[in-house]
Motif scaffolding. Sequence first.
Motif, PDB file in Angstrom:
ATOM      1  N   GLY A 198       3.123  19.476   1.482  1.00  0.00           N
ATOM      2  CA  GLY A 198       3.616  20.569   0.655  1.00  0.00           C
ATOM      3  C   GLY A 198       5.115  20.577   0.454  1.00  0.00           C
ATOM      4  O   GLY A 198       5.651  21.525  -0.099  1.00  0.00           O
ATOM      5  N   LEU A 199       5.806  19.528   0.906  1.00  0.00           N
ATOM      6  CA  LEU A 199       7.250  19.489   0.691  1.00  0.00           C
ATOM      7  C   LEU A 199       7.547  18.678  -0.565  1.00  0.00           C
ATOM      8  O   LEU A 199       6.817  17.741  -0.897  1.00  0.00           O
ATOM      9  CB  LEU A 199       7.949  18.828   1.888  1.00  0.00           C
ATOM     10  CG  LEU A 199       7.761  19.484   3.244  1.00  0.00           C
ATOM     11  CD1 LEU A 199       8.668  18.815   4.260  1.00  0.00           C
ATOM     12  CD2 LEU A 199       8.070  20.972   3.191  1.00  0.00           C
ATOM     13  N   ASN A 200       8.636  19.023  -1.258  1.00  0.00           N
ATOM     14  CA  ASN A 200       9.027  18.214  -2.412  1.00  0.00           C
ATOM     15  C   ASN A 200       9.807  16.989  -1.921  1.00  0.00           C
ATOM     16  O   ASN A 200      10.153  16.900  -0.746  1.00  0.00           O
ATOM     17  CB  ASN A 200       9.786  19.064  -3.429  1.00  0.00           C
ATOM     18  CG  ASN A 200      11.099  19.581  -2.883  1.00  0.00           C
ATOM     19  OD1 ASN A 200      11.711  18.933  -2.047  1.00  0.00           O
ATOM     20  ND2 ASN A 200      11.517  20.739  -3.340  1.00  0.00           N
ATOM     21  N   PRO A 201      10.061  16.011  -2.791  1.00  0.00           N
ATOM     22  CA  PRO A 201      10.680  14.757  -2.334  1.00  0.00           C
ATOM     23  C   PRO A 201      12.001  14.976  -1.606  1.00  0.00           C
ATOM     24  O   PRO A 201      12.281  14.332  -0.600  1.00  0.00           O
ATOM     25  CB  PRO A 201      10.875  13.977  -3.627  1.00  0.00           C
ATOM     26  CG  PRO A 201       9.869  14.504  -4.554  1.00  0.00           C
ATOM     27  CD  PRO A 201       9.692  15.942  -4.207  1.00  0.00           C
ATOM     28  N   ASP A 218       1.935  11.419   3.611  1.00  0.00           N
ATOM     29  CA  ASP A 218       3.042  11.049   2.731  1.00  0.00           C
ATOM     30  C   ASP A 218       3.598   9.703   3.189  1.00  0.00           C
ATOM     31  O   ASP A 218       4.287   9.611   4.194  1.00  0.00           O
ATOM     32  CB  ASP A 218       4.113  12.150   2.792  1.00  0.00           C
ATOM     33  CG  ASP A 218       5.238  11.890   1.810  1.00  0.00           C
ATOM     34  OD1 ASP A 218       5.387  10.731   1.371  1.00  0.00           O
ATOM     35  OD2 ASP A 218       5.958  12.850   1.488  1.00  0.00           O
ATOM     36  N   MET A 219       3.267   8.641   2.447  1.00  0.00           N
ATOM     37  CA  MET A 219       3.626   7.295   2.893  1.00  0.00           C
ATOM     38  C   MET A 219       5.129   7.067   2.857  1.00  0.00           C
ATOM     39  O   MET A 219       5.642   6.205   3.563  1.00  0.00           O
ATOM     40  CB  MET A 219       2.910   6.245   2.038  1.00  0.00           C
ATOM     41  CG  MET A 219       1.441   6.165   2.368  1.00  0.00           C
ATOM     42  SD  MET A 219       1.194   5.819   4.111  1.00  0.00           S
ATOM     43  CE  MET A 219      -0.313   6.697   4.401  1.00  0.00           C
ATOM     44  N   ARG A 273       0.960  -2.360   6.177  1.00  0.00           N
ATOM     45  CA  ARG A 273       1.019  -2.352   4.716  1.00  0.00           C
ATOM     46  C   ARG A 273       0.183  -3.486   4.118  1.00  0.00           C
ATOM     47  O   ARG A 273      -0.394  -3.348   3.051  1.00  0.00           O
ATOM     48  CB  ARG A 273       2.483  -2.515   4.311  1.00  0.00           C
ATOM     49  CG  ARG A 273       2.817  -2.067   2.926  1.00  0.00           C
ATOM     50  CD  ARG A 273       4.219  -2.538   2.596  1.00  0.00           C
ATOM     51  NE  ARG A 273       5.253  -1.829   3.347  1.00  0.00           N
ATOM     52  CZ  ARG A 273       5.926  -0.783   2.850  1.00  0.00           C
ATOM     53  NH1 ARG A 273       5.662  -0.350   1.655  1.00  0.00           N
ATOM     54  NH2 ARG A 273       6.843  -0.200   3.562  1.00  0.00           N
ATOM     55  N   ALA A 282       0.834   5.169  -1.046  1.00  0.00           N
ATOM     56  CA  ALA A 282       0.177   6.329  -1.636  1.00  0.00           C
ATOM     57  C   ALA A 282       1.224   7.108  -2.418  1.00  0.00           C
ATOM     58  O   ALA A 282       2.401   7.070  -2.061  1.00  0.00           O
ATOM     59  CB  ALA A 282      -0.416   7.215  -0.553  1.00  0.00           C
ATOM     60  N   SER A 292       3.667   9.744  -3.398  1.00  0.00           N
ATOM     61  CA  SER A 292       4.267  10.790  -2.558  1.00  0.00           C
ATOM     62  C   SER A 292       3.919  12.163  -3.148  1.00  0.00           C
ATOM     63  O   SER A 292       3.829  12.326  -4.358  1.00  0.00           O
ATOM     64  CB  SER A 292       5.778  10.626  -2.499  1.00  0.00           C
ATOM     65  OG  SER A 292       6.283  10.814  -3.786  1.00  0.00           O
ATOM     66  N   THR A 293       3.712  13.060  -2.283  1.00  0.00           N
ATOM     67  CA  THR A 293       3.353  14.395  -2.744  1.00  0.00           C
ATOM     68  C   THR A 293       4.547  15.041  -3.421  1.00  0.00           C
ATOM     69  O   THR A 293       5.657  15.006  -2.906  1.00  0.00           O
ATOM     70  CB  THR A 293       2.916  15.284  -1.578  1.00  0.00           C
ATOM     71  OG1 THR A 293       3.857  15.104  -0.535  1.00  0.00           O
ATOM     72  CG2 THR A 293       1.533  14.930  -1.097  1.00  0.00           C
ATOM     73  N   THR A 294       4.303  15.563  -4.561  1.00  0.00           N
ATOM     74  CA  THR A 294       5.418  16.169  -5.289  1.00  0.00           C
ATOM     75  C   THR A 294       5.180  17.656  -5.507  1.00  0.00           C
ATOM     76  O   THR A 294       5.710  18.257  -6.414  1.00  0.00           O
ATOM     77  CB  THR A 294       5.589  15.498  -6.657  1.00  0.00           C
ATOM     78  OG1 THR A 294       4.316  15.470  -7.281  1.00  0.00           O
ATOM     79  CG2 THR A 294       6.137  14.109  -6.534  1.00  0.00           C
ATOM     80  N   THR A 295       4.352  18.194  -4.641  1.00  0.00           N
ATOM     81  CA  THR A 295       4.115  19.621  -4.783  1.00  0.00           C
ATOM     82  C   THR A 295       5.364  20.377  -4.370  1.00  0.00           C
ATOM     83  O   THR A 295       5.866  20.194  -3.283  1.00  0.00           O
ATOM     84  CB  THR A 295       2.976  20.071  -3.860  1.00  0.00           C
ATOM     85  OG1 THR A 295       2.515  18.933  -3.157  1.00  0.00           O
ATOM     86  CG2 THR A 295       1.884  20.747  -4.633  1.00  0.00           C
ATOM     87  N   THR A 296       5.850  21.165  -5.242  1.00  0.00           N
ATOM     88  CA  THR A 296       6.993  21.988  -4.864  1.00  0.00           C
ATOM     89  C   THR A 296       6.485  23.404  -4.632  1.00  0.00           C
ATOM     90  O   THR A 296       5.570  23.873  -5.298  1.00  0.00           O
ATOM     91  CB  THR A 296       8.046  22.026  -5.978  1.00  0.00           C
ATOM     92  OG1 THR A 296       7.370  22.347  -7.184  1.00  0.00           O
ATOM     93  CG2 THR A 296       8.726  20.698  -6.112  1.00  0.00           C
ATOM     94  N   MET A 321       0.835  -1.194   0.000  1.00  0.00           N
ATOM     95  CA  MET A 321       0.000   0.000   0.000  1.00  0.00           C
ATOM     96  C   MET A 321       0.863   1.234   0.000  1.00  0.00           C
ATOM     97  O   MET A 321       1.460   1.589   0.990  1.00  0.00           O
ATOM     98  CB  MET A 321      -0.857  -0.034   1.275  1.00  0.00           C
ATOM     99  CG  MET A 321      -1.963   0.953   1.299  1.00  0.00           C
ATOM    100  SD  MET A 321      -2.416   1.372   2.978  1.00  0.00           S
ATOM    101  CE  MET A 321      -1.285   2.667   3.329  1.00  0.00           C
TER     102      MET A 321
END
Lengths: 476, 280
Positions: free
Chosen positions: B195-198, B225-226, B254, A3, A5-9, A1
């Motif tokens: 709101g953070l980038n990778p 954010d997993m 998981r 999700a 990952s948020t990629t909002t920059t 599982m």
Amino acid sequence: MTAPSTTTTTAPATTSADTVVPVRFDFAAALKDSLKSAAIAFGLSIPILAFKTDQSGGDIFLTPRWGLVAIFVSIIFGVRLLQHAFMATKAYRLATPDPHQATEAVHAEPNAFQKVSRFGIPFFLGIAIGFPFLIYLIQGGMNESRYWVDLGILILTYVMLGWGLNIVVGLAGLLDLGYVAFYAVGAYSYALLSTTFGLSFWICLPVAGILAAFWGIILGFPVLRLRGDYLAIVTLAFGEIVRLVLINWVDLTNGGAGISSIPRATFFGLPFTAGEGGFADFFGIEYHGMQRMIFLYYLILALALLTNFVTMRLRKLPVGRAWEALREDEIACRSLGINTTNTKLTAFAIGAMFGGFAGSFFAVRQGFVSPESFNFLESAIILAIVVLGGMGSQIGVAIGAVVLVGGPEVLRNLGFLTAIFGAGFDPNEYRLLLFGAGMVAMMVWRPRGLISERQPSVFLKERKAISSAHVKEGHG
Amino acid sequence: MRWLQDPILDVQHLTMRFGGLVAINDLSFQAGRGDITALIGPNGAGKTTVFNCITGFYKPTEGMIALRKPDGSHMLLERLPGFSINWKAKVARTFQNIRLFSGMTVLENLLVAQHNSLMIASGFTFLGVLGIGGYRKAESDAIERAKYWLDKIRLTDRADDPAGDLPYGAQRRLEIARAMCTDPLLLCLDEPAAGLNPRESHELNALLLSIRKDHATSILLIEHDMSVVMEISDHVVVLDYGTKISDGSPSEIRSDPRVIAAYLGVADEEVEQVASEIGA
């Protein structure tokens, strides 16, 4: 599982550099526009100014006043031309804050005229200390300077009140519309203690401050759960309650008639009297009524500077930082272990204490107190001083007091205007009109006050002033 | 299973109702001392409400929230007034929508966080105004501590800028540093990676791991954010509609079918199967 990952920059802060185009002064265009304005003014003045109806017996006939029209039109022409000239200067660009300043956080940097010059504080302090001497020299005599020293005392009283209220409104962000109540508590404390128990001013001064602080806490307890508009209304009501109690508790306060013959302040035990054992006699100088006035002037200056000194000191202490943090974000304060109730109460109490000091000074200066001196208009003026000066800025509040208290007095001295507008012209009648116009101008050009930057209380490498765009007004 | 043997936070039968709405329903879980515990669940599951109950912004309708100190004593958080939860029980938090003091400098933000100890050093302001006592020393100690955290979050260069001027990622780091300046036993982070980038969320992981390692601070975090949750947490609690649906190590979570169902929904056949079973 998993999700995604948020990629909002976060977009890089787009600070598009303001491309400053140097404005060239186009004389021909300015002249043309000024002539146009003058022509319009001429057209308008024909029906309004050019003829005056005079009555002679039963007949009415028109008196032409072309001279007045000419003066009027040339004033319009000149002012318009000067306006064009000024708008082309660098000073104009510096003096015009961005219109976004009131509403948005971007492009809202304070400009040159919203910052305190490095010479500002020594200059104002020098003027304040030397004021009685300057006036003595300018007016050329003790008696002639009485009015001006009296005005100086009045302005400094409001400077002190403004600084006191600045703690509550400017630093802690609590809107207080009833500040005059503490002024009244201070004034009546001195008036009652001195007339009833014969206590001297120097004993009553701290007592009046403590009593006012006490009433600040009494008011604070019930109202600090309220926020914003509600807080403002309740403090307004508190101010009115204090005034109504002073009017109606006739046994204690003598009601609306007030308390008169309050003892004067002494210079460390030396009264300002003509006879034996007085101030003049002790120092072997000639007695003059102005000696007491000058003493009062320096007394209120010392009290105001004490207020300023304590406020500046408190800002660098944890309690002052907590006040400002409270203004910025109350919820975050609570999450950091700050007791918000106590912090608000200290702001109320300390602000009220300085109001109390100023009140007892008021009583000793006037020698008479009555409830009518403490009406809502006083609270409104003190609040206007704080807002006009720039909330949280000490020097701004001082300038605000000079403008709002001293400004109307200047109008009394504009006698030369009668030469233009006719003998019946009294500039004093236009006081409130000008006052209102000034306030509207403020809202347009200086929405965050005359001085709209915040000085940090502590710094690591360099002290950078903080633009008002980031600083919140508080809402609690 | 450290959270059962040595819990720092013990939540028992926590229920929070807002009028007729049951936001949290009989929730019990433990967070282990020295663990990074993640609280996850779909939107509206009640995670932030749990945080608000723990940090005193809400008074729970029912239940108990106990904080176990290292010496074994308990503090019941639901009985403490809001500000004491940070000062007495040593629980710090951050907010989902960042709540910095934007008009104050970065350094001032970190000093406000040390309010209570500085307040004592300044003799509750009385000695500080007169300039006597050890306030000056206490303040320079506080600045040293702030400097340590500024170095750690790489914001030393911007210490004298207003906090509102910082980019988003830096504001998130500053909020964590500010919470850490209160010297907490338990740090509650509400969506620290939102709101953070990778790259930034990778740095966040490193920061959180170092906080746990160097400062004896346990961490409880809410996160969507997993990559953060699975990488750093030791223990995951899953909420859905205010009830706990799963509780265990990241690998157990998981593969838990209930968690997958809560996040992704169930297949149509299963719905039909259940519908036929109950005779609908």
